[in-house]
Design an enzyme around this catalytic site. Structure first.
Site, PDB file in Angstrom:
ATOM      1  N   SER A   1       0.842  -1.188   0.000  1.00 11.06           N
ATOM      2  CA  SER A   1       0.000   0.000   0.000  1.00 11.06           C
ATOM      3  C   SER A   1       0.879   1.241   0.000  1.00 11.06           C
ATOM      4  CB  SER A   1      -0.899   0.037   1.250  1.00 11.06           C
ATOM      5  OG  SER A   1      -1.762  -1.069   1.293  1.00 11.06           O
TER       6      SER A   1
ATOM      7  N   ASP B   1      -4.147   2.439  -1.790  1.00 11.27           N
ATOM      8  CA  ASP B   1      -3.496   3.683  -2.211  1.00 11.27           C
ATOM      9  C   ASP B   1      -4.407   4.843  -1.835  1.00 11.27           C
ATOM     10  OD1 ASP B   1      -1.212   2.435  -4.036  1.00 11.27           O
ATOM     11  OD2 ASP B   1      -3.093   1.372  -4.418  1.00 11.27           O
TER      12      ASP B   1
ATOM     13  N   SER C   1      -3.362  -3.445  -3.251  1.00  8.75           N
ATOM     14  CA  SER C   1      -2.658  -2.259  -2.767  1.00  8.75           C
ATOM     15  C   SER C   1      -3.653  -1.202  -2.317  1.00  8.75           C
ATOM     16  CB  SER C   1      -1.764  -1.686  -3.879  1.00  8.75           C
ATOM     17  OG  SER C   1      -1.006  -0.591  -3.412  1.00  8.75           O
TER      18      SER C   1
END
Length: 328
Positions: free
Chosen positions: A217, A257, A255
């Site tokens: 991340s 983000d 991930s």
């Protein structure tokens, strides 16, 4: 564009950053390799004097706390706290304890409190199931905050990996100027994302891990002293996504983000007798806004790279070693 004096988020007046870093080998298989990072928007009472804020979720594989209310009301009323995935609860509790002690009215004669905590998964290097971060570490990070702070494998970034090499905390800033007006855009990045073959740096060497690692991340914090409201700060936060993309990542499925942006140009009082609030904000079509967009993009890209350049080779759980990246 020009960089600020420190080339960090603390070039925005009033913003400070503090860390608590935990690094201990427990036995041959387990290690504590994690920490807490606190970003303070100003030196006053954050609950009584809130700052305008917004967030943008580029990919929502994350476990942040507090962003629903930030986007609904457009204000930030606490420090922004960063840690590992399994320590969000402990850091939230510690920050709550700290702010309740500072504000006896919260939850009694006035409203409750919205705390903002972001996270990345550091379980490749950190024995995350031990949940070594304690509530008191949140208070320590807040109390240690200053304009000059360490970057790299420190605080929440201690156990993070980025593009196959050691990641962590990085920061940068840019100055927007027009005639006699000048504003700063500062960025802090917590980097734990990307595959080694994606990075956009030429001749950059990253190790090939024999084990599969989580997608990771990235948490980006954007601060500015430009007078912007929450709608404009969301626009600014979206530009940070371009800075992330410039470094090469494809934004993978797993991930998280997430970008959080705030302005220190003015505060929003918790209590006010008048039913109206008047604020003076920058026009969307002004040249300064265009420069702020550019500045956030550039500062985000550089903050991510700074997290790599300032990191150090780290040994974690199971004897795993993540090297600092280097040029061939």
């Amino acid at each position: 564009m020009h960089k600020g004096k420190r080339n960090s988020i603390t070039d925005v007046p009033g913003v400070t950053v503090g860390h608590v870093t935990l690094n201990e080998k427990i036995n041959e298989e387990e290690s504590v390799c994690t920490g807490v990072t606190a970003i303070l928007p100003h030196a006053g009472n954050w609950f009584e004097q809130k700052v305008p804020a917004a967030s943008f979720v580029l990919n929502g594989f994350g476990k942040t706390a507090g962003l629903v209310q930030v986007d609904e009301l457009g204000v930030l009323e606490s420090p922004i706290m960063l840690t590992n995935t399994f320590s969000v609860a402990a850091v939230l509790q510690g920050t709550l304890d700290y702010m309740l002690a500072e504000n006896p009215a919260i939850g009694d004669s006035t409203s409750s409190l919205n705390l903002v905590v972001g996270e990345c998964n550091d379980s490749y290097l950190n024995s995350m199931r031990r949940m070594a971060v304690e509530p008191g570490h949140a208070a320590q990070a807040i109390q240690s905050a200053s304009a000059d702070f360490a970057q790299g494998a420190v605080g929440a970034g201690k156990g993070m990996i980025c593009y196959g090499v050691k990641g962590g905390i990085g920061s940068s800033s840019r100055i927007a100027e027009y005639e006699d007006q000048q504003f700063t855009a500062g960025v802090l990045a917590l980097t734990n994302f990307g595959r080694k073959e994606e990075i956009a740096i030429a001749n950059w060497q990253a190790e090939q891990s024999p084990e599969k690692r989580p997608d990771g991340s990235v948490i980006i914090i954007v601060a500015t002293d430009a007078p912007l409201d929450s709608r404009q700060l969301k626009r600014l936060s979206k530009r940070a996504a371009i800075g992330i993309g410039r470094t090469g990542t494809h934004i993978h499925n797993g991930s998280g983000d997430i970008i959080i942006a705030f302005s220190t140009a003015y505060t929003v009082a918790h209590r006010q007798q008048s039913p109206f609030t008047e604020t003076r904000v920058l026009r969307d079509d002004h040249e300064l806004m265009a420069q702020l967009f550019q500045g956030v993009i550039e500062a985000t890209e550089e903050a991510i790279y700074q997290s790599l350049f300032r990191a150090a080779t780290t040994v974690g759980r199971m004897g795993r070693i993540v090297e600092k990246g280097k040029f061939l």
